[in-house]
Design a protein around this motif. Structure first.
Motif: not given
Length: 431
Positions: A243-250, A278-291, A391-395
């Motif tokens: 029952g959550t939503s997207a903060d922005t369609e992209s 109450g937002i769904v989202d995706v992040f790009s995980a940033l790590r340094v060598d060895g983490e 391009l996929p979008v969440l409405l």
């Protein structure tokens, strides 16, 4: 249902990578076992099973004319046609074709024959999940997403956390692969692609201006393909069940280190990036060598309550925001079919990942990436099931009540019957 001591399941898309992980784990399971494996390439399925240690006498490649009702319980039938599953002997269907049309149909038929359905195909779920869940409930059987993929893992994690009484501000997952910064080479890599990025050394700390740091990181990684249609599809499934939503369609897709998530996923007024809670989202995980990697895992960001409690937890290494008002609780894994054996057994016992029913509060749709002339075929393919030229979008459907946008994977494989301008939503009247 039969009285066999193990829960017997049927698996579609049985020659795929996901199938391998499930079949490998099933060979070790005390609770579940394959009964029928469906894929057009029956020889490949047979070879896969032999490689995984199933004995040759267990396996039987069947033709469409064979009567599967007569196959002994100890035999694993390998079949080329989904229609053959109707007469097969099994309790739970694991749907992993990734084909919205075929997957929906085989799931409907399984439910109609009083079989439980464990849905792996997020493409099917994004188009037909609400309908299939309603059908299952009306028939007294289980329909559920599968553990081992991020949607089910995140839905269950959300249920647990909210069950504790915590307010969830944001929930989501990392992209499938990390961004890795090499401190020795001053490069940023994503899978087999590597770019020079000496400026990233100055951006490994979030700093006081969160949005500025995230913008600068994104600029450095512009040439790396961080976004995928599969991410949008999975978040549509999660939003439907929670029952959550997207903060922005992209979606925001911030490039973030794990320890920063509680600071990033708060509202703009509170120093973060969100417009609401109450937002769904995706992040790009940033790590340094060895983490350690986030491993495509899942997270929820919650609002903290007692400051003393959360300072104790911060001291134990938990991710608490610098303000102390938010915390990130995460599971850094998704183990594909290794986990799905649990879902199969639970379904046979009448249990789904969530007691909720999914809703159509979010629609996975598509916008034309460029001008698409009439006659264009919307091909779907690739590892992440991209739809070519779209391009996929969440409405959020509450914000688009009159939208005629078509579900992305309902449009896939169709031919446009009229021109669609760049940036326009693909609608059901366009094909």
């Amino acid at each position: 249902m039969n009285s066999h001591p193990k829960v017997r399941f049927a698996l579609t898309g049985a020659a795929g990578g996901y199938a391998r992980t499930l079949l490998a784990q099933s060979a070790l399971s005390k609770h579940v076992e394959p009964a029928v494996l469906c894929d057009r390439d029956t020889d490949k399925v047979f070879a896969l099973c032999r490689e995984l240690g199933y004995s040759e006498h267990q396996l039987q490649i069947c033709t469409p004319s064979e009567d599967l009702e007569s196959i002994p319980d100890e035999t694993i039938a390998i079949v080329p046609d989904l229609e053959m599953l109707i007469n097969a002997q099994y309790e739970v269907l694991v749907e992993a074709t990734g084909n919205p049309t075929a997957g929906t149909q085989v799931a409907r038929e399984a439910l109609a024959h009083q079989r439980h359905v464990v849905m792996v195909s997020k493409e099917v779920e994004s188009v037909s999940g609400v309908e299939l869940a309603e059908q299952a409930r009306s028939l007294g059987v289980v329909y559920t997403p599968a553990h081992g993929d991020q949607p089910a893992n995140l839905i269950e994690w959300y249920e647990r956390v909210t069950g504790w009484g915590l307010e969830v501000v944001a929930l989501g997952k990392s992209g499938e692969y990390d961004l890795i910064y090499s401190t020795s080479k001053a490069t940023l890599s994503y899978l087999d692609r590597e770019i020079p990025a000496p400026e990233m050394a100055e951006l490994l700390d979030l700093g006081s201006n969160v949005q500025e740091t995230l913008n600068r990181r994104a600029e450095l990684a512009t040439t790396l393909p961080r976004k995928a249609a599969a991410d949008y599809c999975e978040m549509a499934v999660v939003a439907s069940w929670t029952g959550t939503s997207a903060d922005t369609e992209s979606m925001h897709y911030p490039i973030a280190r794990i320890q920063e998530l509680a600071d990033i996923y708060s509202t703009r007024l509170e120093g973060g990036i969100l417009n609401a809670h109450g937002i769904v989202d995706v992040f790009s995980a940033l790590r340094v060598d060895g983490e350690a990697s986030f491993a495509g895992g899942v997270f929820v960001v919650v609002r903290t309550h007692d400051s003393g409690t959360w300072e104790i937890l911060r001291g134990k290494g938990h991710v608490v925001s610098r303000s102390g008002r938010f915390a990130c609780l995460y599971l850094p894994y998704h183990l594909m079919g290794i986990e799905t054996v649990e879902t199969i057994f639970a379904a046979s016992q009448g249990r789904a990942v969530s007691d909720r029913m999914p809703t159509s509060n979010v629609l996975l749709a598509g916008r034309a990436e460029t001008d698409l002339p009439s006659g264009t075929v919307l091909h779907m393919g690739g590892h992440h099931h991209e739809v070519e030229g779209v391009l996929p979008v969440l409405l959020n459907t509450a914000e688009h009540p009159e939208s005629a946008a078509a579900p992305l994977y309902a449009a896939a494989h169709n031919t446009l019957t009229r021109d669609v301008k760049k940036g326009a939503l693909i609608t059901s009247v366009d094909f």
